[in-house]
Design an enzyme around this catalytic site. Structure first.
Site, PDB file in Angstrom:
ATOM      1  N   ARG A  56      11.228   7.905  -0.477  1.00 59.81           N
ATOM      2  CA  ARG A  56       9.975   7.353  -0.121  1.00 59.81           C
ATOM      3  C   ARG A  56       9.362   8.144   1.439  1.00 59.81           C
ATOM      4  NH1 ARG A  56      13.725   6.059   3.988  1.00 59.81           N
ATOM      5  NH2 ARG A  56      15.448   5.870   2.800  1.00 59.81           N
ATOM      6  N   TYR A 108      -9.339 -12.244   4.602  1.00 59.52           N
ATOM      7  CA  TYR A 108      -8.027 -11.855   4.019  1.00 59.52           C
ATOM      8  C   TYR A 108      -7.316 -13.454   3.834  1.00 59.52           C
ATOM      9  CZ  TYR A 108      -5.586 -10.927  -0.161  1.00 59.52           C
ATOM     10  OH  TYR A 108      -4.779 -11.029  -1.008  1.00 59.52           O
ATOM     11  N   ASP A 180     -10.601  -3.280   7.817  1.00 61.52           N
ATOM     12  CA  ASP A 180     -10.656  -3.401   6.207  1.00 61.52           C
ATOM     13  C   ASP A 180     -11.315  -3.450   6.005  1.00 61.52           C
ATOM     14  OD1 ASP A 180     -10.297  -4.286   4.159  1.00 61.52           O
ATOM     15  OD2 ASP A 180      -8.758  -6.321   4.812  1.00 61.52           O
ATOM     16  N   LYS A 205      -7.993  -3.234  -5.697  1.00 61.47           N
ATOM     17  CA  LYS A 205      -9.891  -3.476  -5.518  1.00 61.47           C
ATOM     18  C   LYS A 205     -10.631  -2.547  -5.968  1.00 61.47           C
ATOM     19  CE  LYS A 205      -8.004  -7.456  -3.784  1.00 61.47           C
ATOM     20  NZ  LYS A 205      -7.862  -7.691  -2.479  1.00 61.47           N
TER      21      LYS A 205
END
Ligand SMILES: *Cc1c(COP(=O)(O)O)cnc(C)c1O
Length: 391
Positions: A56, A108, A180, A205
């Site tokens: 992690r 979004y 973003d 994306k």
């Protein structure tokens, strides 16, 4: 915390896409960064290790991806997450109950949902404004404002935010400025050059570009922010697995090639749509008729493959999105394959209807993500869908 190698900034964009952040694999000299599919690392003695303790906290494949995108955005630190929204979740954890955020209204759908429905309940306050006019940001500021958040171009209305104007405003007030950059990618637009403190990506994306993983990234050039974000990344644990990092790293190697073709297809499809009388409204910043075309030319070096069109008739829009054969009806965007969607019932269903209507996101709006296929095939596919969906 992962720092990029000094030489990563020395080269041009396509070279950085292929090479930045990747170090020679010492065991065999493998040209590709291995998928370090491990949760832990052997210690040769108590507290004696090679800088890797637990999956992690550190993973070499993840670090290569983080350094790579940091170099593309012109930042110095990158942080990878399990999704774009997990990256946003990390940003919001920088704040405290009572803090206020000014956010673009046309973000979004999931961004709006995470802000209002999760962090709104935990005491953060949000004001959503039309950021096409930077004055709207200034008017929305309160003494409690800590963060300004925007997307440009926006999803799906293809509105632009003047990155420099908002940067001037946030810099003098010491506000955190987050952009973003999922739609434009660093190939076409680099928000850190306009005083953004943090860049967010849904790696899902264009960066990965092959619709085969979900991921997110944060990039910054500020050491203080990087330290805090690195702490949250490890403490909250929203990290991606090494296989997904490897897929993204591989995808990014062809980012410039793909973006050039997305852009070429986007421009030609938009020009073709602009000549059709059954398209009531068309949203593509690369068209000179787009109200912010001049701004687009100033802050972006290309416009990409995202187009929104309003057919003026909700029933026809629904028939249209079911009538294409190459454009697949699906959520998401930015892959090599073309996709079509109906934002009001798909990606933006979680945005309140009144807010949707106010920003022009009607029931008759259709969104296209032009892939990298032959332009003529895409146009013929849309032509067929116009014929089949009728008037
Ligand atoms: C998809 C998307 C997100 C969310 O990313 P996920 O990877 O789906 O969590 C955020 N912003 C934009 C612009 C997006 O398109």
């Amino acid at each position: 915390m992962t720092r990029i190698l000094p030489h990563d900034h020395d080269h041009r964009f396509a070279t950085r896409s292929v090479h930045a952040g990747q170090v020679l694999e010492p065991l065999s000299g493998a040209v590709m960064t291995p998928i370090y599919q491990t949760s832990t690392y052997v210690q040769s003695g108590l507290g004696q290790h090679k800088g890797y303790e637990y999956g992690r906290t550190q993973n070499p494949t993840r670090e290569a991806l983080e350094r790579n995108v940091a170099a593309l955005e012109g930042g110095t630190h990158g942080f990878a997450f399990g999704s774009g929204l997990a990256a946003l979740d990390t940003i919001l954890k920088l704040l405290r109950s009572g803090d206020h955020v000014v956010c673009g209204e046309n973000v979004y759908g999931g961004t709006h949902r995470l802000m209002e429905r999760i962090y709104g309940e935990l005491g953060l306050r949000f004001t959503f404004v039309d950021m096409r006019d930077a004055d709207n940001v200034e008017r929305a500021l309160t003494p409690a404002t800590r963060l300004v958040y925007c997307e440009t171009p926006t999803n799906p209305m293809m509105n632009l935010v003047d990155l420099g104007a908002v940067g001037d405003l946030t810099r003098v007030r010491g506000l955190l400025y987050v952009v973003d950059n999922t739609f434009a990618t660093p190939f076409f637009q680099r928000p850190l050059e306009f005083a953004a403190d943090l860049v967010l990506h849904s790696t899902t994306k264009y960066l990965n570009g092959h619709s085969d993983m979900v991921g997110g990234l944060l990039i910054t050039a500020r050491d203080d922010l990087a330290e805090r974000i690195g702490f949250i990344q490890n403490a909250a644990g929203g990290v991606p697995g090494p296989m997904d990092c490897w897929l993204a790293l591989r995808g990014i190697k062809t980012l410039p090639l793909r973006m050039r073709q997305h852009d070429a297809n986007g421009r030609r499809v938009a020009e073709w749509l602009a000549r059709r009388s059954d398209v009531v409204r068309l949203y593509y910043p690369g068209l000179p008729s787009h109200p912010q075309h001049e701004l687009a030319c100033r802050q972006m070096s290309g416009f990409g493959g995202m187009i929104a069109l309003d057919l003026g008739d909700p029933a026809r829009a629904r028939r249209f999105v079911e009538a294409t054969r190459i454009f697949a009806l699906a959520e998401s965007l930015g892959g090599v394959e073309s996709l079509i969607g109906h934002p009001a019932s798909m990606t933006h269903a979680s945005v309140p209807p009144a807010m949707r209507e106010a920003m022009g996101l009607t029931e008759s709006l259709v969104r296209l993500s032009c892939g990298v296929e032959d332009t003529e095939d895409l146009i013929e596919d849309l032509e067929g869908a116009f014929a089949m969906s009728g008037r």
